[in-house]
Scaffold this active site. Structure first.
Site, short mmCIF file in Angstrom:
data_model
loop_
_atom_site.label_atom_id
_atom_site.label_comp_id
_atom_site.label_asym_id
_atom_site.label_seq_id
_atom_site.Cartn_x
_atom_site.Cartn_y
_atom_site.Cartn_z
N LYS A 129 -11.28 5.76 8.01
CA LYS A 129 -10.40 4.38 8.08
C LYS A 129 -8.83 4.93 8.16
O LYS A 129 -8.53 5.92 7.93
CB LYS A 129 -10.68 3.51 6.90
CG LYS A 129 -10.57 4.25 5.67
CD LYS A 129 -10.98 3.49 4.32
CE LYS A 129 -10.76 4.23 3.09
NZ LYS A 129 -11.42 3.52 1.95
N ARG A 166 -14.28 -5.14 -6.77
CA ARG A 166 -13.60 -5.22 -5.65
C ARG A 166 -14.17 -5.95 -4.60
O ARG A 166 -13.95 -6.95 -4.21
CB ARG A 166 -12.96 -3.80 -5.27
CG ARG A 166 -12.06 -3.70 -4.12
CD ARG A 166 -11.72 -2.30 -3.70
NE ARG A 166 -12.45 -1.47 -3.05
CZ ARG A 166 -12.44 -0.38 -2.60
NH1 ARG A 166 -11.16 0.09 -2.61
NH2 ARG A 166 -13.32 0.48 -2.05
N TYR A 220 23.68 7.71 0.31
CA TYR A 220 23.76 6.46 -0.26
C TYR A 220 24.02 6.48 -1.75
O TYR A 220 23.18 6.74 -2.51
CB TYR A 220 22.57 5.32 0.37
CG TYR A 220 22.53 5.15 1.81
CD1 TYR A 220 23.56 4.28 2.36
CD2 TYR A 220 21.43 5.52 2.47
CE1 TYR A 220 23.30 4.32 3.59
CE2 TYR A 220 21.51 5.19 3.74
CZ TYR A 220 22.36 4.31 4.38
OH TYR A 220 22.18 4.15 5.81
N MET A 255 16.39 6.35 5.84
CA MET A 255 15.33 6.00 6.58
C MET A 255 14.88 7.20 7.50
O MET A 255 13.97 7.33 7.82
CB MET A 255 15.73 4.72 7.19
CG MET A 255 14.59 4.27 8.13
SD MET A 255 15.00 2.96 9.43
CE MET A 255 15.68 1.74 8.24
C1 LIG Z 1 -12.01 4.88 1.30
C2 LIG Z 1 -13.65 4.56 0.97
C3 LIG Z 1 -14.49 5.72 0.58
C4 LIG Z 1 -13.78 7.13 0.85
O1 LIG Z 1 -13.10 7.52 -0.36
P1 LIG Z 1 -12.44 8.84 -0.54
O2 LIG Z 1 -12.10 8.57 -1.95
O3 LIG Z 1 -11.36 9.10 0.29
O4 LIG Z 1 -13.64 10.19 -0.41
C5 LIG Z 1 -15.91 5.56 0.50
N1 LIG Z 1 -16.19 4.25 0.50
C6 LIG Z 1 -15.61 3.18 0.51
C7 LIG Z 1 -16.14 2.16 0.11
C8 LIG Z 1 -14.14 3.26 0.29
O5 LIG Z 1 -13.38 2.28 0.56
#
Ligand SMILES: *Cc1c(COP(=O)(O)O)cnc(C)c1O
Length: 374
Positions: free
Chosen positions: A40, A139, A260, A308
Site C-alpha cells: 500500500k 479499527r 526561519y 520547505m
Molecule cells: C499495513 C498493514 C499490514 C502490514 O503491516 P506492517 O507492519 O508494515 O508489516 C498488514 N495488514 C494490514 C491489515 C495492514 O493494514
C-alpha cells in the site's frame, strides 16, 4: 559522489535486491505459511511499479493494497499475475469497478458485506472476498457476532468466494504484550466459523512472534523495506538510501542566526552547508536542531529550522575541501538508518518512508554494488 540528477536536489536509491532478500528471509522462516506482501501507499513510498515485480520474481503471489485506486497500477506492474486484496474494502459506488477487475475486497463492516453480496446477486455470479475479523484492535473488522451470523447464512457462500479470513494485531511490535495472545485466541473463534478458509493475522511484527501466529498467510509490509520486524529477527538488509545536494556553503561569525526565526545562533564562527531537502520532500520538520546529515561517516548536525525546500547543516567538523557546492550528503544510508531518523524525529519508520515526496529522483537498483552511491 557525482551529481546524477541535474534539476533535482535529492536522490532516493532503492535496492530491489535487498527487498527480495528481505522477502526471502521472511518467507523461508514462515514456511509452510504462504508469504504475501503489503504494498500500500506506493509500496511504502518506494515505488510499486518496481517493487511489486521484484517481489513477484521472488515468488510472491499475494498482494495487499489499502485502497481500490492502488489496485490497477499494481496489476499492471505484475503483468496481470497474482491475487490483489484491497484492505479497506469496497466503498459505496466502487463495487462494479472492483468486481469487473477481479480485485478481492477485504470486507470489514456488515454494510460492506451486504453491498458486495448485493453486487454478486446483481451480476449473477460469485464474487471473491476476504473477511476481516476485529480481534481486539477496534479499527476495522467484523465482530464475532456478525461473523457467526454470516457463517450460518446458507446463501453467503453461494454469493461470495471466500479467499481469506484475516485479522490485524495492535501490538505485534511488542512480542511480550498480552494483547497478542488474546487477539489470536479471539481470532481462533472466528476461524472456527470458517474452517475451510485460509487465515492470516501476521504483519511484519507478527512474523517475529511464535509459530502459532503464522497461520496460512503472512502479510509483511515494512519488514520488506528494511525495518526489523522484531528483536528475535535477523536484521533486514537496508533498502532505501537518500542523498541530497549541497546548494550553498558559507562561513558565519559568532552571533549570526540561521534559518526561519533565527532559532540557532552561532556561539563561535561556524561553516554551514545549505542542503536541498526540506519538509516539502517529507523530511520531518521536527528534525530541526535535532537531526543530522552525514558525509563519509562525519555527523553534520542540522542547525535551525527545516525549511520547505532546504535545511542547513554545520560542516565545521569537515576539512574545508571535503565538501563543495553540488556535492551530496547522506540522509539515509550506512551512517544513518531509517530507525535512527524515525527515533530522532519522534515518529516511526513507516511515516518517514511513506512521506518521502515526489521530488526525489527515485533510482531502483537490482543489487547493492559497493561504491555506487549517487
Ligand atoms: C499495513 C498493514 C499490514 C502490514 O503491516 P506492517 O507492519 O508494515 O508489516 C498488514 N495488514 C494490514 C491489515 C495492514 O493494514
Amino acid at each position: 559522489m557525482s551529481p546524477v540528477c541535474p534539476g533535482r536536489s535529492s536522490v532516493l536509491r532503492i535496492d530491489l535486491g535487498a527487498i527480495r532478500a528481505n522477502y526471502r528471509a521472511i518467507a523461508e522462516r514462515g514456511a509452510p505459511a504462504a508469504c504475501g506482501a503489503v504494498v500500500k501507499a506506493d509500496a511504502y513510498g518506494l515505488g510499486i511499479a518496481q517493487v511489486a515485480p521484484a517481489l513477484a520474481r521472488e515468488g510472491c503471489r499475494i498482494f495487499f493494497v489499502a485502497q481500490l485506486c492502488e489496485a490497477p497500477p499494481l496489476r499492471r506492474a505484475l503483468g496481470g499475475e497474482g491475487e490483489i486484496f484491497v484492505l479497506n474494502g469496497v466503498d459505496p459506488g466502487g463495487e462494479e469497478a472492483c468486481a469487473e477487475q477481479g480485485f478481492v475486497p477485504v470486507l470489514n463492516a456488515p454494510g460492506q458485506v451486504e453491498r458486495w453480496r448485493a453486487t454478486a446477486r446483481a451480476l449473477g455470479r460469485r464474487l471473491p472476498a476476504a473477511l476481516q475479523a476485529d480481534s481486539g484492535m477496534s479499527r476495522l473488522g467484523l465482530d464475532i457476532g456478525d461473523l457467526a451470523g454470516l457463517a450460518a447464512d446458507a446463501d453467503l457462500r453461494r454469493e461470495l468466494d471466500l479467499r481469506l479470513l484475516l485479522s490485524h494485531l495492535a501490538c505485534a511490535d511488542e512480542p511480550e504484550h498480552a494483547a497478542n495472545a488474546r487477539q489470536l485466541e479471539r481470532f481462533a473463534a472466528a476461524r472456527a466459523l470458517f474452517p475451510d478458509v485460509a487465515a492470516s493475522i501476521a504483519n511484519s511484527g507478527g512474523t517475529a512472534l511464535p509459530v502459532r501466529f503464522r497461520l496460512d498467510v503472512l502479510r509483511p509490509g515494512v519488514a520488506l523495506f528494511g525495518v526489523q520486524a522484531g528483536p528475535a529477527m535477523p536484521p533486514p538488509r537496508p533498502v532505501a538510501a537518500l542523498h541530497a545536494r549541497v546548494l550553498q556553503i558559507r562561513a558565519i561569525a559568532a552571533g549570526e542566526g540561521v534559518g526561519y526565526g533565527l532559532d540557532y545562533v552561532a556561539d563561535s564562527p561556524r561553516r554551514l552547508a545549505t542542503v536541498g531537502i526540506g519538509y516539502g520532500d517529507g523530511w520531518p520538520r521536527s528534525l530541526g536542531g535535532v537531526g543530522a546529515a552525514f558525509l563519509d561517516g562525519v555527523r553534520l548536525p542540522i542547525v535551525g529550522r527545516i525549511s520547505m525546500d532546504s535545511l542547513t547543516v554545520d560542516i565545521s567538523a569537515l576539512a574545508p575541501e571535503a565538501l563543495a557546492e553540488g556535492d551530496f550528503v547522506e540522509l539515509l544510508g550506512p551512517h544513518q538508518s531509517l530507525a535512527d531518523v524515525a527515533r530522532e524525529a519522534g515518529t516511526i519508520p513507516y511515516e518517514i518512508l511513506t512521506r518521502l515526496g515526489p521530488r526525489h529522483l527515485r533510482v531502483h537498483v537490482e543489487d547493492d554494488l559497493p561504491g555506487d552511491a549517487p
